[in-house]
Design a protein around this motif. Sequence first.
Motif, PDB file in Angstrom:
ATOM      1  N   ALA A 106      22.899  40.553  -6.099  1.00  0.00           N
ATOM      2  CA  ALA A 106      22.659  39.604  -7.187  1.00  0.00           C
ATOM      3  C   ALA A 106      23.932  38.828  -7.484  1.00  0.00           C
ATOM      4  CB  ALA A 106      22.204  40.331  -8.449  1.00  0.00           C
ATOM      5  N   VAL A 107      23.767  37.633  -8.028  1.00  0.00           N
ATOM      6  CA  VAL A 107      24.881  36.854  -8.564  1.00  0.00           C
ATOM      7  C   VAL A 107      24.679  36.794 -10.068  1.00  0.00           C
ATOM      8  CG1 VAL A 107      26.058  34.624  -8.608  1.00  0.00           C
ATOM      9  CG2 VAL A 107      25.117  35.507  -6.453  1.00  0.00           C
ATOM     10  N   VAL A 108      25.695  37.232 -10.812  1.00  0.00           N
ATOM     11  CA  VAL A 108      25.581  37.309 -12.267  1.00  0.00           C
ATOM     12  C   VAL A 108      26.633  36.424 -12.928  1.00  0.00           C
ATOM     13  CG1 VAL A 108      24.709  39.665 -12.117  1.00  0.00           C
ATOM     14  CG2 VAL A 108      27.159  39.296 -12.507  1.00  0.00           C
ATOM     15  N   ASN A 109      26.397  36.109 -14.182  1.00  0.00           N
ATOM     16  CA  ASN A 109      27.376  35.364 -14.956  1.00  0.00           C
ATOM     17  C   ASN A 109      28.507  36.277 -15.393  1.00  0.00           C
ATOM     18  OD1 ASN A 109      26.301  32.554 -15.383  1.00  0.00           O
ATOM     19  ND2 ASN A 109      24.535  33.729 -16.079  1.00  0.00           N
ATOM     20  N   GLY A 110      29.732  35.747 -15.357  1.00  0.00           N
ATOM     21  CA  GLY A 110      30.883  36.506 -15.810  1.00  0.00           C
ATOM     22  C   GLY A 110      31.379  37.519 -14.797  1.00  0.00           C
ATOM     23  N   LEU A 111      32.348  38.326 -15.213  1.00  0.00           N
ATOM     24  CA  LEU A 111      32.963  39.346 -14.369  1.00  0.00           C
ATOM     25  C   LEU A 111      32.920  40.682 -15.095  1.00  0.00           C
ATOM     26  CD1 LEU A 111      34.630  40.217 -11.878  1.00  0.00           C
ATOM     27  CD2 LEU A 111      36.688  39.598 -13.162  1.00  0.00           C
ATOM     28  N   THR A 145      20.960  52.242 -13.111  1.00  0.00           N
ATOM     29  CA  THR A 145      21.355  51.303 -12.056  1.00  0.00           C
ATOM     30  C   THR A 145      22.835  51.484 -11.766  1.00  0.00           C
ATOM     31  OG1 THR A 145      19.731  49.647 -12.777  1.00  0.00           O
ATOM     32  CG2 THR A 145      21.570  48.864 -11.425  1.00  0.00           C
ATOM     33  N   ARG A 146      23.179  51.576 -10.494  1.00  0.00           N
ATOM     34  CA  ARG A 146      24.584  51.590 -10.084  1.00  0.00           C
ATOM     35  C   ARG A 146      24.945  50.224  -9.505  1.00  0.00           C
ATOM     36  NH1 ARG A 146      24.848  54.679  -5.705  1.00  0.00           N
ATOM     37  NH2 ARG A 146      22.585  54.978  -5.583  1.00  0.00           N
ATOM     38  N   TYR A 147      26.177  49.797  -9.729  1.00  0.00           N
ATOM     39  CA  TYR A 147      26.596  48.487  -9.224  1.00  0.00           C
ATOM     40  C   TYR A 147      28.007  48.534  -8.662  1.00  0.00           C
ATOM     41  CZ  TYR A 147      29.509  47.817 -13.408  1.00  0.00           C
ATOM     42  OH  TYR A 147      30.472  47.946 -14.382  1.00  0.00           O
ATOM     43  N   GLN A 148      28.300  47.570  -7.802  1.00  0.00           N
ATOM     44  CA  GLN A 148      29.643  47.403  -7.243  1.00  0.00           C
ATOM     45  C   GLN A 148      29.920  45.919  -7.097  1.00  0.00           C
ATOM     46  OE1 GLN A 148      30.410  49.574  -3.639  1.00  0.00           O
ATOM     47  NE2 GLN A 148      32.154  48.305  -3.077  1.00  0.00           N
ATOM     48  N   VAL A 149      31.087  45.492  -7.533  1.00  0.00           N
ATOM     49  CA  VAL A 149      31.491  44.093  -7.393  1.00  0.00           C
ATOM     50  C   VAL A 149      31.813  43.812  -5.927  1.00  0.00           C
ATOM     51  CG1 VAL A 149      33.251  42.373  -7.977  1.00  0.00           C
ATOM     52  CG2 VAL A 149      32.333  43.891  -9.761  1.00  0.00           C
ATOM     53  N   LEU A 150      31.209  42.761  -5.390  1.00  0.00           N
ATOM     54  CA  LEU A 150      31.491  42.341  -4.018  1.00  0.00           C
ATOM     55  C   LEU A 150      32.483  41.194  -3.974  1.00  0.00           C
ATOM     56  CD1 LEU A 150      27.859  42.422  -2.560  1.00  0.00           C
ATOM     57  CD2 LEU A 150      29.633  44.179  -2.348  1.00  0.00           C
ATOM     58  N   SER A 151      32.351  40.237  -4.906  1.00  0.00           N
ATOM     59  CA  SER A 151      33.273  39.100  -4.961  1.00  0.00           C
ATOM     60  C   SER A 151      33.110  38.407  -6.303  1.00  0.00           C
ATOM     61  CB  SER A 151      32.990  38.102  -3.820  1.00  0.00           C
ATOM     62  OG  SER A 151      31.676  37.572  -3.928  1.00  0.00           O
ATOM     63  N   HIS A 152      34.101  37.582  -6.640  1.00  0.00           N
ATOM     64  CA  HIS A 152      34.065  36.836  -7.901  1.00  0.00           C
ATOM     65  C   HIS A 152      34.450  35.391  -7.642  1.00  0.00           C
ATOM     66  CE1 HIS A 152      34.349  35.835 -12.090  1.00  0.00           C
ATOM     67  NE2 HIS A 152      35.630  35.527 -11.989  1.00  0.00           N
ATOM     68  N   ASP A 153      33.695  34.472  -8.236  1.00  0.00           N
ATOM     69  CA  ASP A 153      33.982  33.041  -8.145  1.00  0.00           C
ATOM     70  C   ASP A 153      34.552  32.592  -9.490  1.00  0.00           C
ATOM     71  OD1 ASP A 153      34.014  30.276  -8.067  1.00  0.00           O
ATOM     72  OD2 ASP A 153      32.046  30.094  -7.108  1.00  0.00           O
ATOM     73  N   ARG A 160      29.321  38.321  -7.541  1.00  0.00           N
ATOM     74  CA  ARG A 160      28.323  38.839  -6.618  1.00  0.00           C
ATOM     75  C   ARG A 160      28.380  40.361  -6.659  1.00  0.00           C
ATOM     76  NH1 ARG A 160      25.831  36.041  -2.637  1.00  0.00           N
ATOM     77  NH2 ARG A 160      24.875  37.200  -0.906  1.00  0.00           N
ATOM     78  N   LEU A 161      27.221  40.989  -6.894  1.00  0.00           N
ATOM     79  CA  LEU A 161      27.143  42.433  -7.040  1.00  0.00           C
ATOM     80  C   LEU A 161      26.209  43.054  -6.010  1.00  0.00           C
ATOM     81  CD1 LEU A 161      26.608  42.840 -10.919  1.00  0.00           C
ATOM     82  CD2 LEU A 161      28.770  43.034  -9.682  1.00  0.00           C
ATOM     83  N   ALA A 162      26.536  44.262  -5.586  1.00  0.00           N
ATOM     84  CA  ALA A 162      25.581  45.130  -4.894  1.00  0.00           C
ATOM     85  C   ALA A 162      24.997  46.046  -5.958  1.00  0.00           C
ATOM     86  CB  ALA A 162      26.280  45.943  -3.819  1.00  0.00           C
ATOM     87  N   LEU A 163      23.681  46.272  -5.888  1.00  0.00           N
ATOM     88  CA  LEU A 163      22.980  47.043  -6.913  1.00  0.00           C
ATOM     89  C   LEU A 163      22.121  48.119  -6.259  1.00  0.00           C
ATOM     90  CD1 LEU A 163      21.717  43.973  -8.949  1.00  0.00           C
ATOM     91  CD2 LEU A 163      23.581  45.494  -9.644  1.00  0.00           C
ATOM     92  N   TRP A 164      22.158  49.318  -6.836  1.00  0.00           N
ATOM     93  CA  TRP A 164      21.330  50.424  -6.374  1.00  0.00           C
ATOM     94  C   TRP A 164      20.519  50.945  -7.556  1.00  0.00           C
ATOM     95  CZ3 TRP A 164      26.407  49.711  -5.014  1.00  0.00           C
ATOM     96  CH2 TRP A 164      26.677  49.557  -3.639  1.00  0.00           C
ATOM     97  N   GLY A 181      25.820  42.189 -20.713  1.00  0.00           N
ATOM     98  CA  GLY A 181      26.440  40.884 -20.899  1.00  0.00           C
ATOM     99  C   GLY A 181      26.661  40.076 -19.650  1.00  0.00           C
ATOM    100  N   HIS A 182      25.980  40.446 -18.547  1.00  0.00           N
ATOM    101  CA  HIS A 182      26.147  39.734 -17.281  1.00  0.00           C
ATOM    102  C   HIS A 182      24.775  39.427 -16.667  1.00  0.00           C
ATOM    103  CE1 HIS A 182      30.459  40.350 -17.466  1.00  0.00           C
ATOM    104  NE2 HIS A 182      30.217  41.615 -17.764  1.00  0.00           N
ATOM    105  N   PRO A 183      24.018  38.524 -17.296  1.00  0.00           N
ATOM    106  CA  PRO A 183      22.673  38.218 -16.793  1.00  0.00           C
ATOM    107  C   PRO A 183      22.713  37.599 -15.403  1.00  0.00           C
ATOM    108  CG  PRO A 183      23.363  36.604 -18.417  1.00  0.00           C
ATOM    109  CD  PRO A 183      24.385  37.705 -18.458  1.00  0.00           C
ATOM    110  N   ILE A 184      21.632  37.809 -14.652  1.00  0.00           N
ATOM    111  CA  ILE A 184      21.542  37.253 -13.313  1.00  0.00           C
ATOM    112  C   ILE A 184      21.352  35.747 -13.387  1.00  0.00           C
ATOM    113  CG2 ILE A 184      20.253  37.288 -11.141  1.00  0.00           C
ATOM    114  CD1 ILE A 184      19.478  40.169 -11.759  1.00  0.00           C
ATOM    115  N   VAL A 185      22.087  35.028 -12.569  1.00  0.00           N
ATOM    116  CA  VAL A 185      21.990  33.573 -12.530  1.00  0.00           C
ATOM    117  C   VAL A 185      20.575  33.161 -12.117  1.00  0.00           C
ATOM    118  CG1 VAL A 185      22.816  31.482 -11.368  1.00  0.00           C
ATOM    119  CG2 VAL A 185      24.445  33.276 -12.035  1.00  0.00           C
TER     120      VAL A 185
END
Length: 230
Positions: A106-111, A145-153, A160-164, A181-185
Amino acid sequence: MTRQDASFLPAFEHATPRNAGQGVVYSDAALLLVNKPAGLLSVPGRGEDKQDCLARRVQAEYPDALIVHRLDMATSGLLVLARGKAMQRRLSTQFANRQVDKRYVAVVNGLPPLASGEIDLPLAADWPNRPRQKVDRLAGKPSRTRYQVLSHDPFANTTRLALWPDTGRTHQLRVHLLAIGHPIVGDGLYAEAGGAACGADARLLLHAESLAFAHPETARPMAFCCPAPF
């Protein structure tokens, strides 16, 4: 006859479809793997205008295909269908027992403040605002839900997050990310709650990227990866 529009590798090695937007990416006598496009229902909805769906499109070519699990209409990515009721029961049992590994992108708003983390918030239907769901600490069902940051713009202020999803609640990933506080774009359904930036993209930037499970007939480990189109 086995059809492989994807390069299939056993023992949980990833198989990446060569034609990621072409529908069926793997089939055999027991199951089908399909890349569902965003904007298409998994199964028919209520009303004549909601009869077009992935299940019916697949059944036009594979009449014995049966839905095992679903993706939101706005979500794209890998979906499993069974060939016949016996295979449907076996695959459904794997999903019910949480024996299927699912990974989303997923791509979310914010970091998010952490490079990886876990969201453990109970969810329930938001009845006055259906089909929306909400965090409900009193009556909600356990959801994690588990998540990991993949990259940030930093220019777009998106991540960009990986989600399990360890559980499979309706709209779980969308509501969990909104709650921290990080809704999906591109999430128009939850845009009002998440701020104007939620609807900034033409589609929801959420994709079911990979699935791993045991073949329902042979118990052979299977894994597939279909990269996100965004």
